[in-house]
Enzyme design. Sequence first.
Site, PDB file in Angstrom:
ATOM      1  N   GLY A  71      -6.697  15.161  -1.917  1.00 57.72           N
ATOM      2  CA  GLY A  71      -7.171  15.553  -0.586  1.00 57.72           C
ATOM      3  C   GLY A  71      -6.398  16.751  -0.067  1.00 57.72           C
ATOM      4  N   THR A  92       1.473  12.527  -5.696  1.00 56.60           N
ATOM      5  CA  THR A  92       0.684  11.332  -5.360  1.00 56.60           C
ATOM      6  C   THR A  92       1.090  10.212  -6.303  1.00 56.60           C
ATOM      7  OG1 THR A  92      -1.497  10.294  -5.505  1.00 56.60           O
ATOM      8  CG2 THR A  92      -1.241  12.316  -6.742  1.00 56.60           C
ATOM      9  N   ASP A  94      -0.865   8.060  -7.338  1.00 59.17           N
ATOM     10  CA  ASP A  94      -2.039   7.701  -8.151  1.00 59.17           C
ATOM     11  C   ASP A  94      -2.066   8.416  -9.512  1.00 59.17           C
ATOM     12  OD1 ASP A  94      -2.697   6.327  -5.862  1.00 59.17           O
ATOM     13  OD2 ASP A  94      -4.163   7.807  -5.166  1.00 59.17           O
ATOM     14  N   ARG A 121       7.044 -13.007 -12.684  1.00 55.95           N
ATOM     15  CA  ARG A 121       7.032 -13.728 -13.958  1.00 55.95           C
ATOM     16  C   ARG A 121       7.907 -14.987 -13.895  1.00 55.95           C
ATOM     17  NH1 ARG A 121       4.801 -12.662 -18.768  1.00 55.95           N
ATOM     18  NH2 ARG A 121       4.414 -10.446 -18.532  1.00 55.95           N
ATOM     19  N   ARG A 129       1.725 -20.625 -14.533  1.00 52.96           N
ATOM     20  CA  ARG A 129       0.598 -20.091 -13.776  1.00 52.96           C
ATOM     21  C   ARG A 129       0.116 -18.751 -14.342  1.00 52.96           C
ATOM     22  NH1 ARG A 129       2.772 -20.932  -7.620  1.00 52.96           N
ATOM     23  NH2 ARG A 129       2.148 -23.098  -7.430  1.00 52.96           N
ATOM     24  N   ARG A 214      -2.975 -17.322  -9.101  1.00 47.98           N
ATOM     25  CA  ARG A 214      -2.550 -16.734  -7.831  1.00 47.98           C
ATOM     26  C   ARG A 214      -2.806 -15.222  -7.863  1.00 47.98           C
ATOM     27  NH1 ARG A 214      -1.968 -21.364  -6.854  1.00 47.98           N
ATOM     28  NH2 ARG A 214      -0.248 -22.439  -5.799  1.00 47.98           N
ATOM     29  N   GLN A 222       4.553  -0.440  -2.825  1.00 48.28           N
ATOM     30  CA  GLN A 222       4.784   0.539  -3.897  1.00 48.28           C
ATOM     31  C   GLN A 222       5.123   1.926  -3.377  1.00 48.28           C
ATOM     32  OE1 GLN A 222       1.354  -0.220  -6.996  1.00 48.28           O
ATOM     33  NE2 GLN A 222       1.070  -1.042  -4.949  1.00 48.28           N
ATOM     34  N   ARG A 223       4.765   2.193  -2.126  1.00 54.07           N
ATOM     35  CA  ARG A 223       5.045   3.535  -1.589  1.00 54.07           C
ATOM     36  C   ARG A 223       6.372   3.569  -0.842  1.00 54.07           C
ATOM     37  NH1 ARG A 223      -0.626   5.741   0.621  1.00 54.07           N
ATOM     38  NH2 ARG A 223       0.393   5.359   2.600  1.00 54.07           N
TER      39      ARG A 223
END
Length: 288
Positions: A71, A92, A94, A121, A129, A214, A222-223
């Site tokens: 962007g 970014t 991403d 984990r 799970r 779950r 994460q940012r």
Amino acid sequence: MQGDHAENKGGKREKFTILDARSVGGIIALGGTILGSARCPEFKDEAVQKKALKQLADRDISGLIVIGGNGSQAGAAALSRLGFPVVGLASTIDNDLYGSEITIGVDTALNVALESIDRLRVTARSLRRVFFVEVMGRDCGYLALHCGIIGGAEAVVIPEAETTPEEIAAELLAAHERGKRHAIVVVAEGAVYNATKLVNYFIENPEKLGCDVRATILGHVQRGGTPSAFDRMLATRFGAAAVECLTGGGVLIGLLHGRIAATPFSEVVSREKKLETRLLELASVLSI
Ligand code: F6P
């Protein structure tokens, strides 16, 4: 110009602040931005772009360095097309920006997600799970694919290779046959079956997996990392190169084949960065 706030015709305040060496002291250790800049959908409008150029001209600003992803670089390219010297800096989490094999923020986001996966984990293993861990990335599966490999995931779900819940069930049952008693599935937020949809499917169809499931959505966590050593170095090198290119402008500074490279905006905005889906095979081999 320090602390200078002028009202424009629309009554909006234009803010210009001179940042000297002291005022940016210590920001190398901070995530996010101290500028408070954010997405501006109106910037797609040429009238708004011209208004921005006028504001820059009014302040005798003769060049711009734009730090951001697709962007931001589309906006930078638009100003450059209008004749203003602009240099882009590939940034970014991403990692979906053409013109740089890795962008600022990716390494830090990967490290944050990896730490979370390692922590999840513990419960997965203890309580046998299956955890569906959703990572960011918008429409791109880069973060998910890389997190899957480095986090030792049993399966990875990305938009570039859509997977149905039945296919995931088959993968996880095969892993169970091989002796695995818990699983981590890393899911990209852009996948058709995101973590919430997958968990709902397995709750509604308990016979498909036969174990507790779950969903954990990492989201903006994460940012929020402290920039990694790699990201600090990358951003510093990009910044220095951007200053050198500012006179001409018209390019994005990124990393190509391990070296700092400048790619024309015309290419950056018209071409698409492809994910190395070959790594999916690696993820699959490693999950055995
Ligand atoms: O583009 C970066 C990114 O963090 C994407 O991974 C995510 O989809 C999006 O921004 C989140 O945007 P917002 O902060 O507006 O929710």
